[in-house]
Write a protein that holds these residues in place. Structure first.
Motif, PDB file in Angstrom:
ATOM      1  N   ASP A   1       0.919  -1.248   0.178  1.00  0.00           N
ATOM      2  CA  ASP A   1       0.073  -0.147   0.043  1.00  0.00           C
ATOM      3  C   ASP A   1       0.876   1.356   0.104  1.00  0.00           C
ATOM      4  O   ASP A   1       1.746   1.599   1.076  1.00  0.00           O
ATOM      5  CB  ASP A   1      -0.862   0.131   1.008  1.00  0.00           C
ATOM      6  CG  ASP A   1      -2.198   1.083   1.033  1.00  0.00           C
ATOM      7  OD1 ASP A   1      -2.506   1.356  -0.059  1.00  0.00           O
ATOM      8  OD2 ASP A   1      -2.622   1.238   2.079  1.00  0.00           O
ATOM      9  N   SER A   2       0.718   2.003  -0.941  1.00  0.00           N
ATOM     10  CA  SER A   2       1.630   3.206  -1.137  1.00  0.00           C
ATOM     11  C   SER A   2       0.840   4.422  -1.825  1.00  0.00           C
ATOM     12  O   SER A   2       0.262   4.099  -2.794  1.00  0.00           O
ATOM     13  CB  SER A   2       2.762   2.920  -2.208  1.00  0.00           C
ATOM     14  OG  SER A   2       3.601   4.071  -2.501  1.00  0.00           O
ATOM     15  N   PRO A   3       1.070   5.583  -1.114  1.00  0.00           N
ATOM     16  CA  PRO A   3       0.320   6.701  -1.537  1.00  0.00           C
ATOM     17  C   PRO A   3       1.142   7.003  -3.056  1.00  0.00           C
ATOM     18  O   PRO A   3       0.459   7.948  -3.704  1.00  0.00           O
ATOM     19  CB  PRO A   3       0.412   7.577  -0.601  1.00  0.00           C
ATOM     20  CG  PRO A   3       1.683   7.274   0.025  1.00  0.00           C
ATOM     21  CD  PRO A   3       1.804   5.935   0.015  1.00  0.00           C
ATOM     22  N   LEU A   4       2.215   6.514  -3.263  1.00  0.00           N
ATOM     23  CA  LEU A   4       2.795   7.073  -4.612  1.00  0.00           C
ATOM     24  C   LEU A   4       2.261   6.212  -5.921  1.00  0.00           C
ATOM     25  O   LEU A   4       2.351   6.439  -7.017  1.00  0.00           O
ATOM     26  CB  LEU A   4       4.235   6.544  -4.479  1.00  0.00           C
ATOM     27  CG  LEU A   4       4.937   7.118  -3.435  1.00  0.00           C
ATOM     28  CD1 LEU A   4       6.600   7.125  -3.358  1.00  0.00           C
ATOM     29  CD2 LEU A   4       4.907   8.872  -3.346  1.00  0.00           C
ATOM     30  N   LEU A   5       1.513   5.308  -5.753  1.00  0.00           N
ATOM     31  CA  LEU A   5       0.954   4.544  -6.812  1.00  0.00           C
ATOM     32  C   LEU A   5      -0.278   5.227  -7.305  1.00  0.00           C
ATOM     33  O   LEU A   5      -0.919   5.686  -6.647  1.00  0.00           O
ATOM     34  CB  LEU A   5       0.534   3.149  -6.529  1.00  0.00           C
ATOM     35  CG  LEU A   5       1.856   2.001  -5.852  1.00  0.00           C
ATOM     36  CD1 LEU A   5       1.230   0.776  -5.593  1.00  0.00           C
ATOM     37  CD2 LEU A   5       2.766   1.977  -6.933  1.00  0.00           C
ATOM     38  N   LEU A   6      -0.608   4.958  -8.494  1.00  0.00           N
ATOM     39  CA  LEU A   6      -1.804   5.660  -9.129  1.00  0.00           C
ATOM     40  C   LEU A   6      -2.949   4.762  -8.627  1.00  0.00           C
ATOM     41  O   LEU A   6      -4.352   5.614  -8.656  1.00  0.00           O
ATOM     42  CB  LEU A   6      -2.067   5.338 -10.630  1.00  0.00           C
ATOM     43  CG  LEU A   6      -1.119   6.342 -11.499  1.00  0.00           C
ATOM     44  CD1 LEU A   6      -1.067   5.996 -12.861  1.00  0.00           C
ATOM     45  CD2 LEU A   6      -1.566   7.883 -11.131  1.00  0.00           C
ATOM     46  N   GLY A   7      -3.033   3.774  -8.071  1.00  0.00           N
ATOM     47  CA  GLY A   7      -4.205   2.992  -7.429  1.00  0.00           C
ATOM     48  C   GLY A   7      -4.984   2.178  -8.436  1.00  0.00           C
ATOM     49  O   GLY A   7      -6.030   1.747  -8.524  1.00  0.00           O
ATOM     50  N   VAL A   8      -4.618   1.980  -9.762  1.00  0.00           N
ATOM     51  CA  VAL A   8      -4.975   1.438 -11.000  1.00  0.00           C
ATOM     52  C   VAL A   8      -4.323   0.040 -10.879  1.00  0.00           C
ATOM     53  O   VAL A   8      -3.046  -0.032 -11.116  1.00  0.00           O
ATOM     54  CB  VAL A   8      -5.064   2.178 -12.294  1.00  0.00           C
ATOM     55  CG1 VAL A   8      -5.454   1.264 -13.535  1.00  0.00           C
ATOM     56  CG2 VAL A   8      -5.655   3.295 -12.080  1.00  0.00           C
ATOM     57  N   ASP A   9      -5.169  -1.119 -10.858  1.00  0.00           N
ATOM     58  CA  ASP A   9      -4.395  -2.377 -11.168  1.00  0.00           C
ATOM     59  C   ASP A   9      -4.863  -3.145 -12.242  1.00  0.00           C
ATOM     60  O   ASP A   9      -6.046  -3.018 -12.820  1.00  0.00           O
ATOM     61  CB  ASP A   9      -4.791  -3.347  -9.771  1.00  0.00           C
ATOM     62  CG  ASP A   9      -4.313  -2.845  -8.569  1.00  0.00           C
ATOM     63  OD1 ASP A   9      -3.478  -2.107  -8.599  1.00  0.00           O
ATOM     64  OD2 ASP A   9      -4.956  -3.281  -7.611  1.00  0.00           O
TER      65      ASP A   9
END
Length: 115
Positions: A62-70
């Motif tokens: 879980d990272s806030p740096l990722l876009l959040g799209v899998d």
């Protein structure tokens, strides 16, 4: 901030592309072969990731740096970009390492001729 990781990958790839363009190491020397090698390497590492994900070895975290799209469970959209960058970087470093002996030989020749 979402997207920082992908931005860092793309900026890094642009830097490697600039070095590649300057010294004509991979993509600027043989674009078709470079694209094929990057595509093959990326596909291999995505398959490797799929096995790791299926066995529970790889997890996204879980990272806030990722876009959040899998793209799939535990496979963030940044992963193929990272793998392609890794393959491109390896090609550029390999090509540069192959060219080093030639550069040293050219330097020796210049020193011997006094040019």
């Amino acid at each position: 901030m979402p997207g920082i990781y992908l931005t860092a990958i793309l900026v890094s790839a642009a830097g490697i592309a600039a070095l590649d363009a300057r010294w004509r190491l991979a993509a600027w020397r043989s674009p078709g072969r470079t694209a094929a090698a990057i595509a093959l390497g990326t596909a291999f590492f995505l398959a490797w990731d799929a096995v790791g994900i299926a066995t529970g070895v790889f997890v996204k975290g879980d990272s806030p740096l990722l876009l959040g799209v899998d793209l799939a469970p535990e496979l963030p959209i940044e992963e193929p970009f990272f793998l392609a960058f890794l393959c491109y970087l390896a090609l550029v470093v390999w090509a540069a390492a192959r060219r080093l002996p030639l550069l040293r030989e050219d330097r020796r020749t210049l020193e011997e001729t006094g040019a």
